[in-house]
Design a protein around this motif. Structure first.
Motif, PDB file in Angstrom:
ATOM      1  N   SER A  34       0.802  -1.053   0.009  1.00 31.04           N
ATOM      2  CA  SER A  34       0.024   0.055   0.216  1.00 31.04           C
ATOM      3  C   SER A  34       0.884   1.351  -0.104  1.00 31.04           C
ATOM      4  O   SER A  34       1.942   1.294   0.539  1.00 31.04           O
ATOM      5  N   ARG A 139       1.748   2.470   8.905  1.00 34.64           N
ATOM      6  CA  ARG A 139       2.006   3.880   8.180  1.00 34.64           C
ATOM      7  C   ARG A 139       2.073   4.891   9.018  1.00 34.64           C
ATOM      8  O   ARG A 139       2.503   5.876   8.590  1.00 34.64           O
ATOM      9  N   SER A 183     -12.775  -4.077   9.162  1.00 37.02           N
ATOM     10  CA  SER A 183     -12.514  -4.392   7.861  1.00 37.02           C
ATOM     11  C   SER A 183     -11.517  -6.028   8.127  1.00 37.02           C
ATOM     12  O   SER A 183     -11.581  -6.428   6.926  1.00 37.02           O
ATOM     13  N   MET A 234     -10.448  -3.433  -4.724  1.00 34.44           N
ATOM     14  CA  MET A 234     -10.815  -3.591  -3.826  1.00 34.44           C
ATOM     15  C   MET A 234     -12.227  -3.970  -3.216  1.00 34.44           C
ATOM     16  O   MET A 234     -12.540  -5.070  -2.608  1.00 34.44           O
ATOM     17  N   ALA A 275     -13.009   0.940   4.163  1.00 37.48           N
ATOM     18  CA  ALA A 275     -13.971   0.346   4.767  1.00 37.48           C
ATOM     19  C   ALA A 275     -15.195   1.032   5.464  1.00 37.48           C
ATOM     20  O   ALA A 275     -15.116   0.937   6.878  1.00 37.48           O
TER      21      ALA A 275
END
Ligand code: PMV
Length: 316
Positions: A34, A139, A183, A234, A275
């Motif tokens: 990602s 991240r 999610s 996705m 999500a």
């Protein structure tokens, strides 16, 4: 032992190219690479204190212990400590509604606990600890533009926030209630049941590599279509899961169509979704007021926030 405390402020990590699916469930390793940006102006503020037992309060409510146990157990193992922590966390945006609150939440937790244990704790180790709570949180321990490679233990910052000062992210909050399906459940359902899951995994690496190059060049007209393909692929794994998962609301679709019309009229407005039903529109500063005006007309009940690339964790 005397109680020690620290207060940390973190911002959520918005994926431009999505992580969706795990290559190892126990270790919470991502199956796709990602690319993300840390969002300025959205904050989670977390006070962490050493304590007799682990206790997590999120927005005034006690959080389920089992959600946090893998994170705390791994953190203690990583730093060779028996410390336990009491956590009080609040965000200035709705939690569990597809606004990546778990990314800023676990990033704050990992950063604060690590710094309490070891003031010199390294960022990559903090990122690895955050990943055990929520992969996107790996991240959020950095500012600017970040990547978390597929199967990667930790994320890295690839570009400072100052790399692209004109970039803006309009956050459209269509509905702030908590989502019904987490999610992690939705991505597991996709892995187990969607006929498109394997194709999603196969194709997302290429999207990622091209998107990183476009981000380095600050080329939104190249980045935008890659972002769109990533979020739509996705979601195609969610729509084709058994049972299917639908996070979208009518307002989400109204906003997606508004972006399409804006682009037809020469405005570079590229949406992405996570999500939940919220839509995040990536654009440039010079177009923000026109884009915002159009989006407000097309989805009058929606609340809008304007963000830009933000900072990593700050100790308050
Ligand atoms: O880190 P999690 O478990 O909250 O999953 C995040 C998944 C997405 O937000 C949809 C994509 C991403 O890369 O952040």
């Amino acid at each position: 032992m005397a109680t020690r405390s620290i207060t940390v402020q973190t911002s959520p990590s918005l994926a431009l190219i999505k992580y969706w699916g795990k290559s190892d469930i126990g270790k919470n390793l991502p199956a796709t690479s990602s690319l993300a940006v840390t969002l300025d102006g959205l904050f989670t503020e977390t006070t962490i204190s050493t304590s007799e037992t682990d206790l997590v309060i999120v927005d005034g409510k006690q959080a389920p212990q089992e959600r946090y146990a893998p994170f705390f157990n791994n953190l203690r193992k990583q730093y060779g400590t028996h410390s336990k922590f009491s956590i009080d966390s609040r965000s200035n945006f709705p939690a569990s509604a597809g606004l990546a609150s778990s990314s800023s939440g676990f990033a704050a937790l990992a950063y604060g606990c690590a710094k309490l244990i070891d003031p010199n704790a390294e960022e990559t180790v903090i990122s690895e600890c955050a990943r055990l709570g929520s992969a996107s949180a790996a991240r959020a321990v950095y500012g600017g533009f970040t990547i978390l490679p597929r199967n990667g233990a930790y994320a890295q910052q690839i570009l400072e926030k100052s790399h692209w000062p004109e970039l803006r992210i309009i956050i459209a909050i269509t509905k702030s209630s908590e989502k019904k399906i987490a999610s992690r459940e939705a991505m597991e359902a996709a892995r187990k049941t969607s006929p498109y899951y394997a194709e999603w995994i196969a194709q997302s690496e290429e999207l990622f590599l091209h998107a990183v190059a476009a981000c380095k060049k600050r080329d939104l007209d190249v980045l935008g279509p890659l972002m769109r393909q990533s979020y739509l692929m996705m979601f195609s794994t969610m729509f084709t899961s058994t049972p299917p998962v639908f996070y979208w609301e009518p307002e989400s679709i109204a906003l997606i169509k508004a972006c399409e019309d804006l682009r037809e009229n020469g405005y570079s407005a590229w949406e992405t979704m996570d999500a939940g039903p919220q839509v995040k529109i990536v654009c440039l500063e010079r177009n923000v007021s026109h884009i915002l005006e159009t989006l407000k007309k097309r989805s009058p009940g929606t609340t809008f926030m304007i963000s830009q690339p933000g900072n990593g964790p700050l100790i308050r």
